[in-house]
Design an enzyme around this catalytic site. Structure first.
Site, mmCIF file in Angstrom:
data_model
loop_
_atom_site.group_PDB
_atom_site.id
_atom_site.type_symbol
_atom_site.label_atom_id
_atom_site.label_comp_id
_atom_site.label_asym_id
_atom_site.label_seq_id
_atom_site.Cartn_x
_atom_site.Cartn_y
_atom_site.Cartn_z
ATOM 1 C CG ASP A 1 3.600 7.971 10.300
ATOM 2 O OD1 ASP A 1 4.282 8.035 9.370
ATOM 3 O OD2 ASP A 1 3.956 9.183 10.473
ATOM 4 C CG ASP B 1 6.452 11.555 10.731
ATOM 5 O OD1 ASP B 1 6.651 10.839 9.281
ATOM 6 O OD2 ASP B 1 5.530 11.938 10.643
ATOM 7 N NE ARG C 1 0.431 7.516 8.406
ATOM 8 C CZ ARG C 1 0.461 8.501 8.537
ATOM 9 N NH1 ARG C 1 0.034 9.486 9.147
ATOM 10 N NH2 ARG C 1 0.347 9.095 7.076
ATOM 11 N NE ARG D 1 2.650 3.415 7.842
ATOM 12 C CZ ARG D 1 3.025 4.528 7.726
ATOM 13 N NH1 ARG D 1 3.864 4.479 8.151
ATOM 14 N NH2 ARG D 1 2.044 5.093 6.662
#
Length: 155
Positions: free
Chosen positions: A90, A92, A87, A78
């Site tokens: 990613d 989260d 990206r 990344r």
């Protein structure tokens, strides 16, 4: 705990699989959603994203989990490209049970969860009855009520 993985740069299906493999070093990954394709959110002039949600268990405290997912993102190559930019990977942290965290670098539940169809669709697939603290909303209800106009579909 529920994590959302996303990618729109490179070989995204591979990046998502390898991201899950790397996460499994410290996260006991259980259910994993299908991969969903979705329009980019927040910055339209980029490729569509592929996203998946993973439900699992982890003994790390939230700050250490955040540091670990940042390591996983870095291992995927990344590159910082600004807010809502493209990206390679990613990751989260969407939910950790009924935990609420309000720190400068970490907010749990994820603050955009209720407003983003690309997050709600895969999360609803693996945890439709999950409760979002502190208000107690249910994931499947949030998805049904979501006003996000961005297109999302499983692939």
């Amino acid at each position: 705990m529920i994590l959302l993985l996303g990618c729109n740069v490179g070989d995204c299906p591979r990046q998502l699989r390898e991201g899950l493999d790397r996460l499994s070093r410290k996260v006991e990954v259980g259910r994993v959603s299908r991969i969903y394709a979705g329009e980019p959110w927040g910055k339209a002039d980029q490729p569509w994203f592929l996203n998946l949600a993973a439900r699992g268990k982890c003994l790390l405290p939230p700050d250490e989990l955040l540091a670990f997912v940042k390591e996983v993102e870095a291992a995927a190559g990344r590159i910082p490209r600004g807010k809502w930019g493209p990206r390679e990977l990613d990751v989260d942290i969407v939910l950790i049970g009924e935990m609420v965290v309000q720190e400068p670098l970490l907010v749990i539940p994820h603050p955009g969860l209720a407003f983003r169809r690309f997050c709600l669709a895969p999360v609803s697939e693996i945890a439709p009855g999950a409760v979002v603290p502190p208000g107690g909303e249910i994931i499947r209800d949030l998805l049904e009520a979501c006003g996000d106009p961005h297109e999302v579909f499983p692939i």
